[in-house]
Design an enzyme around this catalytic site. Structure first.
Site, PDB file in Angstrom:
ATOM      1  N   ALA A 159       0.860  -1.179   0.000  1.00 20.13           N
ATOM      2  CA  ALA A 159       0.000   0.000   0.000  1.00 20.13           C
ATOM      3  C   ALA A 159       0.899   1.233   0.000  1.00 20.13           C
ATOM      4  O   ALA A 159       2.051   1.169   0.447  1.00 20.13           O
ATOM      5  CB  ALA A 159      -0.894  -0.025   1.229  1.00 20.13           C
TER       6      ALA A 159
ATOM      7  N   GLY B 196       0.468  -4.963   0.975  1.00 24.64           N
ATOM      8  CA  GLY B 196      -0.749  -5.033   0.171  1.00 24.64           C
ATOM      9  C   GLY B 196      -0.521  -5.677  -1.188  1.00 24.64           C
ATOM     10  O   GLY B 196      -1.450  -6.239  -1.773  1.00 24.64           O
TER      11      GLY B 196
ATOM     12  N   GLU C 149      -0.781  -9.282  -0.541  1.00 25.89           N
ATOM     13  CA  GLU C 149      -2.199  -9.550  -0.245  1.00 25.89           C
ATOM     14  C   GLU C 149      -3.043  -9.525  -1.516  1.00 25.89           C
ATOM     15  O   GLU C 149      -3.957 -10.338  -1.690  1.00 25.89           O
ATOM     16  CB  GLU C 149      -2.701  -8.522   0.771  1.00 25.89           C
ATOM     17  CG  GLU C 149      -2.002  -8.650   2.115  1.00 25.89           C
ATOM     18  CD  GLU C 149      -2.330  -7.515   3.065  1.00 25.89           C
ATOM     19  OE1 GLU C 149      -1.785  -6.398   2.883  1.00 25.89           O
ATOM     20  OE2 GLU C 149      -3.127  -7.723   3.984  1.00 25.89           O
TER      21      GLU C 149
ATOM     22  N   GLU D 257       4.710  -5.015   7.064  1.00 28.77           N
ATOM     23  CA  GLU D 257       4.000  -3.924   7.762  1.00 28.77           C
ATOM     24  C   GLU D 257       4.497  -3.744   9.192  1.00 28.77           C
ATOM     25  O   GLU D 257       4.420  -2.648   9.749  1.00 28.77           O
ATOM     26  CB  GLU D 257       2.491  -4.218   7.783  1.00 28.77           C
ATOM     27  CG  GLU D 257       1.805  -4.122   6.427  1.00 28.77           C
ATOM     28  CD  GLU D 257       1.725  -5.437   5.679  1.00 28.77           C
ATOM     29  OE1 GLU D 257       2.527  -6.366   5.973  1.00 28.77           O
ATOM     30  OE2 GLU D 257       0.875  -5.553   4.784  1.00 28.77           O
TER      31      GLU D 257
HETATM   32  N1  CO8 Z   1       4.582   3.176  -0.780  1.00 31.42           N
HETATM   33  C1  CO8 Z   1       4.968   4.339  -1.346  1.00 31.42           C
HETATM   34  N2  CO8 Z   1       6.072   4.461  -2.108  1.00 31.42           N
HETATM   35  C2  CO8 Z   1       6.829   3.353  -2.287  1.00 31.42           C
HETATM   36  C3  CO8 Z   1       6.497   2.126  -1.725  1.00 31.42           C
HETATM   37  C4  CO8 Z   1       5.298   2.055  -0.932  1.00 31.42           C
HETATM   38  N3  CO8 Z   1       4.859   0.912  -0.383  1.00 31.42           N
HETATM   39  N4  CO8 Z   1       7.433   1.214  -2.061  1.00 31.42           N
HETATM   40  C5  CO8 Z   1       8.318   1.858  -2.833  1.00 31.42           C
HETATM   41  N5  CO8 Z   1       7.951   3.152  -2.973  1.00 31.42           N
HETATM   42  C6  CO8 Z   1       8.646   4.202  -3.706  1.00 31.42           C
HETATM   43  C7  CO8 Z   1       9.876   4.682  -2.950  1.00 31.42           C
HETATM   44  O1  CO8 Z   1       9.487   5.635  -1.962  1.00 31.42           O
HETATM   45  C8  CO8 Z   1      10.699   5.280  -4.060  1.00 31.42           C
HETATM   46  O2  CO8 Z   1      10.181   6.551  -4.381  1.00 31.42           O
HETATM   47  P1  CO8 Z   1      11.151   7.866  -4.313  1.00 31.42           P
HETATM   48  O3  CO8 Z   1      12.197   7.597  -5.364  1.00 31.42           O
HETATM   49  O4  CO8 Z   1      10.233   8.979  -4.648  1.00 31.42           O
HETATM   50  O5  CO8 Z   1      11.712   7.902  -2.937  1.00 31.42           O
HETATM   51  C9  CO8 Z   1      10.385   4.371  -5.239  1.00 31.42           C
HETATM   52  O6  CO8 Z   1       9.165   3.679  -4.919  1.00 31.42           O
HETATM   53  C10 CO8 Z   1      11.452   3.311  -5.471  1.00 31.42           C
HETATM   54  O7  CO8 Z   1      11.655   2.637  -4.257  1.00 31.42           O
HETATM   55  P2  CO8 Z   1      13.101   2.434  -3.586  1.00 31.42           P
HETATM   56  O8  CO8 Z   1      14.019   3.524  -3.991  1.00 31.42           O
HETATM   57  O9  CO8 Z   1      12.878   2.226  -2.132  1.00 31.42           O
HETATM   58  O10 CO8 Z   1      13.544   1.082  -4.293  1.00 31.42           O
HETATM   59  P3  CO8 Z   1      14.558  -0.002  -3.722  1.00 31.42           P
HETATM   60  O11 CO8 Z   1      14.831  -0.937  -4.852  1.00 31.42           O
HETATM   61  O12 CO8 Z   1      15.713   0.659  -3.044  1.00 31.42           O
HETATM   62  O13 CO8 Z   1      13.739  -0.781  -2.566  1.00 31.42           O
HETATM   63  C11 CO8 Z   1      11.810  -1.906  -1.644  1.00 31.42           C
HETATM   64  C12 CO8 Z   1      12.606  -1.555  -2.908  1.00 31.42           C
HETATM   65  C13 CO8 Z   1      12.610  -2.841  -0.748  1.00 31.42           C
HETATM   66  C14 CO8 Z   1      10.529  -2.590  -2.110  1.00 31.42           C
HETATM   67  C15 CO8 Z   1      11.484  -0.593  -0.879  1.00 31.42           C
HETATM   68  O14 CO8 Z   1      10.929   0.346  -1.769  1.00 31.42           O
HETATM   69  C16 CO8 Z   1      10.515  -0.760   0.251  1.00 31.42           C
HETATM   70  O15 CO8 Z   1      10.871  -1.239   1.308  1.00 31.42           O
HETATM   71  N6  CO8 Z   1       9.225  -0.384   0.037  1.00 31.42           N
HETATM   72  C17 CO8 Z   1       8.215  -0.446   1.063  1.00 31.42           C
HETATM   73  C18 CO8 Z   1       7.738  -1.879   1.257  1.00 31.42           C
HETATM   74  C19 CO8 Z   1       6.672  -1.920   2.343  1.00 31.42           C
HETATM   75  O16 CO8 Z   1       6.902  -1.604   3.486  1.00 31.42           O
HETATM   76  N7  CO8 Z   1       5.445  -2.362   1.957  1.00 31.42           N
HETATM   77  C20 CO8 Z   1       4.343  -2.452   2.864  1.00 31.42           C
HETATM   78  C21 CO8 Z   1       3.540  -1.188   2.834  1.00 31.42           C
HETATM   79  S1  CO8 Z   1       2.239  -1.156   4.040  1.00 31.42           S
HETATM   80  C22 CO8 Z   1       1.021  -2.124   3.363  1.00 31.42           C
HETATM   81  O17 CO8 Z   1       1.158  -2.625   2.298  1.00 31.42           O
HETATM   82  C23 CO8 Z   1      -0.219  -2.308   4.155  1.00 31.42           C
HETATM   83  C24 CO8 Z   1      -1.239  -3.134   3.385  1.00 31.42           C
HETATM   84  C25 CO8 Z   1      -2.582  -3.075   3.972  1.00 31.42           C
HETATM   85  C26 CO8 Z   1      -3.238  -1.765   3.753  1.00 31.42           C
HETATM   86  C27 CO8 Z   1      -4.665  -1.871   3.818  1.00 31.42           C
HETATM   87  C28 CO8 Z   1      -5.298  -0.590   4.365  1.00 31.42           C
HETATM   88  C29 CO8 Z   1      -6.412  -0.840   5.251  1.00 31.42           C
END
Ligand code: CO8
Length: 258
Positions: free
Chosen positions: A65, A109, A112, A132
């Site tokens: 998400a 997400g 999921e 998460e």
């Molecule tokens: N949300 C927003 N932006 C994201 C997300 C995300 N989940 N994942 C990646 N991005 C963005 C980064 O911020 C980055 O943008 P910017 O260049 O503007 O900073 C761009 O995508 C590229 O990402 P990275 O530079 O981080 O790429 P890497 O190759 O270095 O890393 C990863 C890749 C490991 C996937 C890393 O991006 C990461 O850890 N992402 C977050 C993963 C995460 O924590 N996911 C869980 C999110 S919470 C969730 O999903 C809850 C679900 C249930 C919700 C239901 C609501 C009720």
């Protein structure tokens, strides 16, 4: 219909839906989930579609998400909007089969969403996770429930509590994904599977989806009884007569969804 965050292509009875927020690794925001729900509803209603494939990019199916959209929200915001609940319910109401073709990250997400599809084909670079916990929250669109049903309590607890990622090999060994191919072959493999499904009677493929998913919702005895009634009901269809007749006559069946 023109979408901003997904691409929809329909060919040979299959709708291919590609998540398309490359700058955010296909992070799921309200816009994307709303568009996705509309696209799968349209595909479900269309006579031109008999199976759906959902995919992302080579680097990310979806990295979760959208954290930037959620970060400043309060409980009241999330509760009043029923955050992602309505979109998830719309996705889950689709009665035609949906295959997830997962390459790269399927996190939070994203994992999921893949699990809300009917089965997952993964590229060998796929990484599944429920990270998460690292954000001070837990899964919110079914992860604690579906991952536990897919891979069992021990592995599910491990994934949710540590936030570690599972690679494609482990995901296949633990039953999360049905097959693993190279990233270059992923789309072709998923489309070939979808086209194979599209050749069948739509009535029977919808009955399979309905009945297998019933296994998650009921006792064994109730589920077996439901399957028996569905099996018997299919004998009211022309496709049953065609399917069995074509076998006996040693020819390919011509299903007409009747
Ligand atoms: N949300 C927003 N932006 C994201 C997300 C995300 N989940 N994942 C990646 N991005 C963005 C980064 O911020 C980055 O943008 P910017 O260049 O503007 O900073 C761009 O995508 C590229 O990402 P990275 O530079 O981080 O790429 P890497 O190759 O270095 O890393 C990863 C890749 C490991 C996937 C890393 O991006 C990461 O850890 N992402 C977050 C993963 C995460 O924590 N996911 C869980 C999110 S919470 C969730 O999903 C809850 C679900 C249930 C919700 C239901 C609501 C009720």
């Amino acid at each position: 219909m023109a979408y901003e965050t997904i691409i929809v292509e329909i060919a040979d009875d299959v709708a291919l839906i590609t998540l398309n927020r490359p700058d955010a690794l296909n992070a799921l925001n309200s816009k994307l989930l709303g568009e996705l729900a509309s696209a799968v509803e349209d595909a479900d209603a269309s006579d031109k579609v008999r199976c759906i494939v959902l995919t992302g990019s080579e680097k990310a199916f979806a990295a979760g998400a959208d954290i930037k959209e959620m970060a400043d929200k309060s409980f009241v915001d999330m509760y009043r909007a029923n955050f992602f609940g309505d979109e998830s319910d719309r996705f889950l109401r689709v009665r035609k089969p949906i295959i997830a073709a997962v390459s790269g990250y399927a996190l939070g997400g994203g994992c999921e969403l893949a699990m809300m599809c009917d089965f997952i084909i993964a590229a060998d670079n796929a990484k599944f996770g429920q990270p998460e916990i690292n954000l001070g929250v837990i899964a919110g669109i079914g992860g604690t429930q579906r991952l536990t049903r897919y891979v069992g309590k021990s592995k599910s607890m491990d994934m949710h509590l540590t936030g570690r990622f599972m690679n494609a090999e482990e995901a296949e060994a633990s039953g999360l994904v049905s097959r693993v191919v190279s990233p270059k072959k992923l789309k072709d493999e998923a489309m070939a599977a979808a086209q194979k499904i599209a050749e069948k009677s739509l009535l029977a493929t919808m009955a399979v989806k309905d009945t297998v998913n019933r296994a998650y919702e009921t006792t064994l005895a109730e589920g077996v009884n439901y399957e028996r009634r569905m099996f018997q009901a299919l004998f009211s269809t022309e496709d049953q007569a065609e399917g069995m007749g074509s076998y006996i006559e040693k020819r390919e069946p011509q299903f007409r969804d009747k």
